[in-house]
Design a protein around this motif. Structure first.
Motif, PDB file in Angstrom:
ATOM      1  N   TYR A  10       0.938  -1.189  -0.022  1.00 40.79           N
ATOM      2  CA  TYR A  10       0.094  -0.152  -0.060  1.00 40.79           C
ATOM      3  C   TYR A  10       0.808   1.343  -0.038  1.00 40.79           C
ATOM      4  O   TYR A  10       0.499   2.299   0.374  1.00 40.79           O
ATOM      5  N   SER A  11       2.004   1.156  -0.315  1.00 41.03           N
ATOM      6  CA  SER A  11       3.066   2.206  -0.381  1.00 41.03           C
ATOM      7  C   SER A  11       2.745   3.352  -1.120  1.00 41.03           C
ATOM      8  O   SER A  11       2.887   4.561  -0.551  1.00 41.03           O
ATOM      9  N   ARG A  12       2.033   3.252  -1.976  1.00 42.19           N
ATOM     10  CA  ARG A  12       1.765   4.536  -3.039  1.00 42.19           C
ATOM     11  C   ARG A  12       0.643   5.132  -2.310  1.00 42.19           C
ATOM     12  O   ARG A  12       0.577   6.538  -2.435  1.00 42.19           O
ATOM     13  N   GLN A  13      -0.373   4.846  -1.758  1.00 47.23           N
ATOM     14  CA  GLN A  13      -1.430   5.470  -1.004  1.00 47.23           C
ATOM     15  C   GLN A  13      -1.023   5.726   0.386  1.00 47.23           C
ATOM     16  O   GLN A  13      -1.324   7.089   0.874  1.00 47.23           O
ATOM     17  N   VAL A  14      -0.158   4.982   1.043  1.00 49.41           N
ATOM     18  CA  VAL A  14       0.517   5.671   2.352  1.00 49.41           C
ATOM     19  C   VAL A  14       1.168   6.912   2.387  1.00 49.41           C
ATOM     20  O   VAL A  14       1.306   7.532   3.068  1.00 49.41           O
ATOM     21  N   LEU A  15       1.827   6.989   1.170  1.00 50.39           N
ATOM     22  CA  LEU A  15       2.693   8.237   0.782  1.00 50.39           C
ATOM     23  C   LEU A  15       1.951   9.671   0.917  1.00 50.39           C
ATOM     24  O   LEU A  15       2.247  10.380   1.298  1.00 50.39           O
ATOM     25  N   LEU A  16       0.455   9.334   0.448  1.00 51.59           N
ATOM     26  CA  LEU A  16      -0.137  10.475   0.532  1.00 51.59           C
ATOM     27  C   LEU A  16      -0.547  10.882   2.042  1.00 51.59           C
ATOM     28  O   LEU A  16      -0.853  10.132   3.084  1.00 51.59           O
ATOM     29  N   SER A  17      -0.315  12.431   2.341  1.00 49.42           N
ATOM     30  CA  SER A  17      -0.623  12.679   3.705  1.00 49.42           C
ATOM     31  C   SER A  17      -2.130  12.653   4.132  1.00 49.42           C
ATOM     32  O   SER A  17      -2.286  12.553   5.476  1.00 49.42           O
ATOM     33  N   GLN A  18      -2.885  12.475   3.026  1.00 48.86           N
ATOM     34  CA  GLN A  18      -4.222  12.605   3.642  1.00 48.86           C
ATOM     35  C   GLN A  18      -4.673  11.166   4.205  1.00 48.86           C
ATOM     36  O   GLN A  18      -5.467  10.846   4.882  1.00 48.86           O
ATOM     37  N   VAL A  19      -3.893  10.244   3.689  1.00 46.40           N
ATOM     38  CA  VAL A  19      -4.117   8.828   4.141  1.00 46.40           C
ATOM     39  C   VAL A  19      -2.910   8.434   5.264  1.00 46.40           C
ATOM     40  O   VAL A  19      -3.414   8.068   6.281  1.00 46.40           O
ATOM     41  N   ASP A  20      -1.665   8.224   4.896  1.00 44.59           N
ATOM     42  CA  ASP A  20      -0.586   8.015   5.707  1.00 44.59           C
ATOM     43  C   ASP A  20      -1.087   6.479   6.604  1.00 44.59           C
ATOM     44  O   ASP A  20      -1.970   5.828   6.061  1.00 44.59           O
ATOM     45  N   ILE A  21      -0.130   6.077   7.322  1.00 44.27           N
ATOM     46  CA  ILE A  21      -0.284   4.998   8.151  1.00 44.27           C
ATOM     47  C   ILE A  21      -1.659   4.835   8.889  1.00 44.27           C
ATOM     48  O   ILE A  21      -2.353   3.744   8.680  1.00 44.27           O
TER      49      ILE A  21
END
Length: 251
Positions: A10-21
Motif C-alpha cells: 500500500y506504499s503509494r497511497q500511504v505516501l499521501l499525507s491524507q491517508v498515511d499509516i
C-alpha cells in the motif's frame, strides 16, 4: 500495525499525507457491503480489495452471462455460468489474499439485508433496479450507516453519498421519492462499459474517503455524468424534512 508486506503493498497511497499509516490502518479495520457485482460493483470490488479494505461483503444472486463481459470487468469468459459472488471471490482473493471476503449468494430480504448492513461500516449500492436501491437506503437509514449510491444507463451516470450520521444529509428517498423513474435496465436501454467503470471507480473513491476519514465526501451533492459530451455537473440536494424514510417521524 501494518506488516512490512502491507507497507510495501500500500506504499503509494500511504505516501499521501491524507491517508498515511493511520488512514491505512482505518482501511484495514474497515468493512464494506457491496450490493451488486455487475458493471458498478466490478470496479468497486476491485479497487477496495486492492486498497486494503479489511473486509468486503459481496451480495449478488445472479450468475455471469456472456453479455455481462462488455462492462463487468470483475468477471471473465471462464466465469460464464458461475455465480457472480463465486467469480468475485476468486478474482479478489487473487488480487489481495489479505482481505476477508464474506459471501451473500442469495437475494437479501428485509431481515437479511438489515443484518448485512449492521455487520459493516458502510454500504455501496451497485444494483440496477429501483426496488433494491430503496430497500438498501431504508436499511442504511435504520442502521445509521453511510451509503455510496451509483447508477449508470445508456450514456449517463449519477453518484451521491447519503450519510445518516450527518443531520443535514438527505437519503436516497429524499431525491427519488416513490420511483417515478422509468424501470429500464441496461439489458433494455444499453450502456457503454467505461461509463460504469467511471461511476464505480468514483464510488470506490468515496468509500475510501469515508473509511479512512479524508477529503470531502459527496454528501448533499449529486454528481451527474454525461459520457456523450464528457461533462460533469453537480447539483446540491437537501434533506426532505417530510421524507417517509429519514424524516423526524421515522428517525
Amino acid at each position: 500495525m501494518l506488516s512490512d508486506e502491507e507497507l510495501l503493498r500500500y506504499s503509494r497511497q500511504v505516501l499521501l499525507s491524507q491517508v498515511d499509516i493511520d488512514g491505512q490502518l482505518k482501511l484495514k479495520a474497515g468493512r464494506a457491503l457491496i450490493v451488486g457485482l455487475g458493471g458498478l460493483g466490478s470496479p468497486v470490488a476491485l479497487y477496495l480489495a486492492a486498497a486494503g479494505v479489511g473486509e468486503l461483503h459481496l451480495a449478488d444472486f445472479d450468475t455471469v452471462d456472456l453479455t455481462n463481459l462488455q462492462r463487468q470487468v470483475l468477471h471473465d469468459t471462464a466465469s460464464v455460468g458461475m455465480s457472480k459472488v463465486d467469480s468475485a471471490l476468486q478474482r479478489l482473493a487473487a488480487i489481495n489474499p489479505q482481505v476477508k471476503l464474506v459471501a451473500h449468494r442469495q437475494a437479501l430480504d428485509e431481515d437479511s439485508l438489515a443484518a448485512a448492513v449492521a455487520a459493516v461500516d458502510l454500504v455501496l449500492d451497485c444494483s440496477d433496479n429501483f426496488g433494491t436501491r430503496e430497500a438498501v437506503n431504508a436499511a442504511c437509514v435504520a442502521a445509521g450507516k453511510p451509503l455510496v449510491s451509483g447508477a449508470a444507463i445508456r450514456l449517463e451516470g449519477q453518484l451521491s453519498v447519503f450519510d445518516p450520521r450527518r443531520p443535514e444529509s438527505p437519503c436516497y428517498h429524499c431525491l427519488y421519492g416513490h420511483g417515478s423513474e422509468a424501470e429500464l435496465t441496461c439489458s433494455e436501454a444499453g450502456v457503454v462499459g467505461p461509463l460504469v467503470g467511471l461511476v464505480g471507480s468514483l464510488q470506490a473513491l468515496e468509500a475510501l474517503k469515508l473509511l479512512a476519514g479524508f477529503g470531502d465526501p459527496l454528501v448533499g451533492r449529486l454528481l451527474l455524468v454525461d459520457a456523450l459530451g464528457t461533462r460533469f455537473r453537480e447539483l446540491r440536494v437537501k434533506r426532505d424534512p417530510a421524507c417517509s424514510v429519514c424524516g423526524p417521524a421515522h428517525g
